[in-house]
Every structure is written in C-alpha cells, then in structure tokens.
Design a protein around this motif. Structure first.
Motif, mmCIF file in Angstrom:
data_model
loop_
_atom_site.group_PDB
_atom_site.id
_atom_site.type_symbol
_atom_site.label_atom_id
_atom_site.label_comp_id
_atom_site.label_asym_id
_atom_site.label_seq_id
_atom_site.Cartn_x
_atom_site.Cartn_y
_atom_site.Cartn_z
ATOM 1 N N ALA A 166 0.806 -1.219 0.000
ATOM 2 C CA ALA A 166 0.000 0.000 0.000
ATOM 3 C C ALA A 166 0.841 1.273 0.000
ATOM 4 N N ILE A 167 2.049 1.198 0.579
ATOM 5 C CA ILE A 167 2.891 2.401 0.633
ATOM 6 C C ILE A 167 4.041 2.303 -0.369
ATOM 7 N N LEU A 168 4.950 1.367 -0.191
ATOM 8 C CA LEU A 168 6.086 1.260 -1.108
ATOM 9 C C LEU A 168 5.626 0.957 -2.533
ATOM 10 N N GLY A 169 4.713 -0.013 -2.666
ATOM 11 C CA GLY A 169 4.251 -0.403 -3.991
ATOM 12 C C GLY A 169 3.351 0.625 -4.636
ATOM 13 N N ALA A 170 2.211 0.907 -3.988
ATOM 14 C CA ALA A 170 1.185 1.754 -4.605
ATOM 15 C C ALA A 170 1.611 3.216 -4.709
ATOM 16 N N GLU A 171 2.352 3.717 -3.709
ATOM 17 C CA GLU A 171 2.695 5.134 -3.704
ATOM 18 C C GLU A 171 4.027 5.431 -4.382
ATOM 19 N N TYR A 172 5.028 4.560 -4.186
ATOM 20 C CA TYR A 172 6.377 4.878 -4.643
ATOM 21 C C TYR A 172 6.793 4.143 -5.919
ATOM 22 N N LEU A 173 6.418 2.889 -6.065
ATOM 23 C CA LEU A 173 6.858 2.118 -7.230
ATOM 24 C C LEU A 173 5.886 2.215 -8.402
ATOM 25 N N LEU A 174 4.593 2.003 -8.127
ATOM 26 C CA LEU A 174 3.611 1.981 -9.205
ATOM 27 C C LEU A 174 2.949 3.334 -9.445
ATOM 28 N N GLY A 175 3.063 4.250 -8.488
ATOM 29 C CA GLY A 175 2.444 5.564 -8.646
ATOM 30 C C GLY A 175 0.930 5.522 -8.701
ATOM 31 N N MET A 176 0.329 4.495 -8.073
ATOM 32 C CA MET A 176 -1.130 4.382 -8.075
ATOM 33 C C MET A 176 -1.770 5.420 -7.168
ATOM 34 N N LEU A 177 -1.037 5.861 -6.158
ATOM 35 C CA LEU A 177 -1.527 6.855 -5.203
ATOM 36 C C LEU A 177 -0.452 7.918 -5.014
ATOM 37 N N PRO A 178 -0.838 9.158 -4.650
ATOM 38 C CA PRO A 178 0.172 10.183 -4.370
ATOM 39 C C PRO A 178 1.033 9.779 -3.175
ATOM 40 N N ARG A 179 2.309 10.095 -3.248
ATOM 41 C CA ARG A 179 3.203 9.801 -2.123
ATOM 42 C C ARG A 179 2.735 10.561 -0.887
ATOM 43 N N GLY A 180 2.721 9.861 0.234
ATOM 44 C CA GLY A 180 2.249 10.460 1.478
ATOM 45 C C GLY A 180 0.771 10.279 1.732
ATOM 46 N N THR A 181 0.092 9.527 0.848
ATOM 47 C CA THR A 181 -1.346 9.296 1.058
ATOM 48 C C THR A 181 -1.589 8.603 2.390
ATOM 49 N N HIS A 182 -0.753 7.628 2.717
ATOM 50 C CA HIS A 182 -0.975 6.829 3.921
ATOM 51 C C HIS A 182 0.165 6.960 4.922
ATOM 52 N N ASP A 183 -0.183 6.803 6.179
ATOM 53 C CA ASP A 183 0.772 6.759 7.294
ATOM 54 C C ASP A 183 0.648 5.368 7.921
ATOM 55 N N TYR A 184 1.704 4.574 7.799
ATOM 56 C CA TYR A 184 1.637 3.188 8.263
ATOM 57 C C TYR A 184 1.226 3.087 9.732
ATOM 58 N N ALA A 185 1.643 4.031 10.560
ATOM 59 C CA ALA A 185 1.322 3.983 11.990
ATOM 60 C C ALA A 185 -0.178 4.070 12.235
ATOM 61 N N ARG A 186 -0.922 4.567 11.264
ATOM 62 C CA ARG A 186 -2.375 4.714 11.426
ATOM 63 C C ARG A 186 -3.155 3.536 10.850
ATOM 64 N N PHE A 187 -2.478 2.583 10.264
ATOM 65 C CA PHE A 187 -3.178 1.393 9.790
ATOM 66 C C PHE A 187 -3.765 0.658 10.985
ATOM 67 N N ILE A 188 -4.838 -0.090 10.764
ATOM 68 C CA ILE A 188 -5.643 -0.644 11.860
ATOM 69 C C ILE A 188 -5.754 -2.156 11.728
ATOM 70 N N ARG A 189 -5.367 -2.866 12.754
ATOM 71 C CA ARG A 189 -5.494 -4.320 12.747
ATOM 72 C C ARG A 189 -6.964 -4.711 12.938
ATOM 73 N N PRO A 190 -7.393 -5.809 12.329
ATOM 74 C CA PRO A 190 -8.786 -6.244 12.480
ATOM 75 C C PRO A 190 -9.219 -6.397 13.927
ATOM 76 N N ALA A 191 -8.328 -6.870 14.793
ATOM 77 C CA ALA A 191 -8.684 -7.027 16.201
ATOM 78 C C ALA A 191 -8.971 -5.681 16.853
ATOM 79 N N GLU A 192 -8.226 -4.650 16.447
ATOM 80 C CA GLU A 192 -8.477 -3.313 16.978
ATOM 81 C C GLU A 192 -9.827 -2.785 16.501
#
Length: 237
Positions: A166-192
């Motif tokens: 979602a970050i390295l691939g989609a934002e930086y390698l493939l350019g599917m999303l603008p860089r900085g779209t996501h912050d990994y620390a804010r991703f949410i585990r299903p249990a949470e």
C-alpha cells in the motif's frame, strides 16, 4: 473528543483539498477508488439486504464516488466530509449527473449528536486510517444507525505486507496513489477494529479482504485475506 478539538487532521484535509479537482477523473490519483467502487457497492448492497428506499449515510464521502453509486442503486443518501473542496466537487458532479445526494460539511460526531438513530445504513470507507481517533468515528457511526441497521467499514491492516503493497508499492513504485497518502502507523489491525466496534455497541458479523492483482490490474474480494485492505460489516442490535 470535544467540540473544541474535532477529530480531524488538518494536514489530511489539505491533502485531499489540493487533489479535489481530479476526484472524478478515472485515470487520476483517485483511479483506485473508481476501480474498487463496484466491489464496494456490491459488498454493501448484499450486506444491507438491498439499498432501495433505505436512508444511507456515507461518512468521509470526499468527492462523492461511493455516495453517487449508492444513490444509483436506490438509496436515499447523505454524504458528509470535512474537506471543503471535495464537497464542492461532489456538488458540481451531482448537478452534472443528476444523481440525488445530500452533502454536508460536518463531523460525524456532530451529526451523531444531531440525528441519532436516523439511518438504515452507515458507510465509512477508506477514512479510519486518516483520522486521529478512529474509535470515535466508529462510535459515532454506531449512534447514527438505527437498531437493526448496518455499518460498513473499510481500512488497511497494520502488517508488513500492507506497508510493502500500500505504501512502497502503490505510492512509490507503481504511482497508483500520491506519495504520502498513507501513514503506516495509522493502519488498523482487524482485532483493533473489532474491539472498537464492540465498545460502540456494534456486533461485527463479517470481514473480507480486498485483494489487488498487479498483473491483471484488477481487484477482487477474498474472504480470509485481511492482511492488506479489508472490509467489515457490523450491525446495531
């Protein structure tokens, strides 16, 4: 959360304000939203037992891609967001398309205080990972839905695979999303997510993964594959 400190990250709002003019361009930074929208709509329609005539709230509606799709499937839709420019784009596109959606610039917590138990269905897709307090958003969604109504959530799992794709691939390698779209620390585990739903008085009834195939450049829903993107269905007892 207090009224003086709304549950919003101003940097996130500015980010999407800056891109708002491109919201309805299917080849823009929002291509992913356009590509997954039919899957999201099918998932919601099935989980809700149909949408015709139902009052639906789309939380974090942005430029209205999901909101218009819900309305086209027969729902009476209200879309809310805190971004001024995306809502302007949503209103303009509504005038062009003729699809009936009511848009409001209001926090979900404020709407929950104003209109509790007013909606048959509440959707909150691709928003939770962009706010400071996702549990507060889920609690507000729970207050807004009627007893027996459904709440549909989607977000990103906090796994190494999600970081890679979602970050390295989609934002930086493939350019599917603008860089900085996501912050990994804010991703949410299903249990949470499940714990916050329980705390809000919701019953989590289903989860499914949203999987991307880079070779065919297509998406599909995949039960059990929750390690990157996933969707959840909750019901208010």
């Amino acid at each position: 959360m207090s009224e003086a400190s709304p549950n919003v990250d101003p940097a996130e709002v500015r980010k999407f304000d800056a891109l708002a003019m491109r919201w309805w361009d299917p080849d823009s930074e929002f291509k992913t939203l356009h590509d997954i929208n039919p899957l999201r709509l099918d998932y919601i329609q099935r989980g809700a037992g149909g949408l015709t005539g139902k009052r639906v709230l789309d939380v974090g509606c942005g430029g209205g891609i999901l909101a218009e799709g819900l309305a086209q499937r027969g729902a009476q839709v209200v879309g809310i967001d805190l971004g001024e420019m995306p809502l302007r784009i949503a209103e303009l596109h509504r005038l062009e398309s003729g699809v009936e959606v009511e848009y409001r610039r209001i926090a979900v917590e404020a709407l929950a205080a104003e209109q509790p138990a007013s909606f048959d269905v509440v959707t909150c897709m691709e928003l939770l990972e962009h706010v400071p307090d996702p549990a507060s958003v889920i609690a507000a969604c729970a207050r807004l839905v009627r007893p027996g109504g459904k709440v549909f959530l989607s977000t990103l799992n906090r796994t190494f695979k999600a970081y890679l794709l979602a970050i390295l691939g989609a934002e930086y390698l493939l350019g599917m999303l603008p860089r900085g779209t996501h912050d990994y620390a804010r991703f949410i585990r299903p249990a949470e997510l499940a714990a916050w739903a329980r705390q809000a008085g919701l019953l989590l009834t289903a989860m499914t993964g949203l999987v991307y195939n880079p070779l065919t450049r297509t998406y599909r829903l995949a039960a059990g594959q929750l390690d990157v993107n996933y969707l959840a269905t909750c019901v208010r007892p």
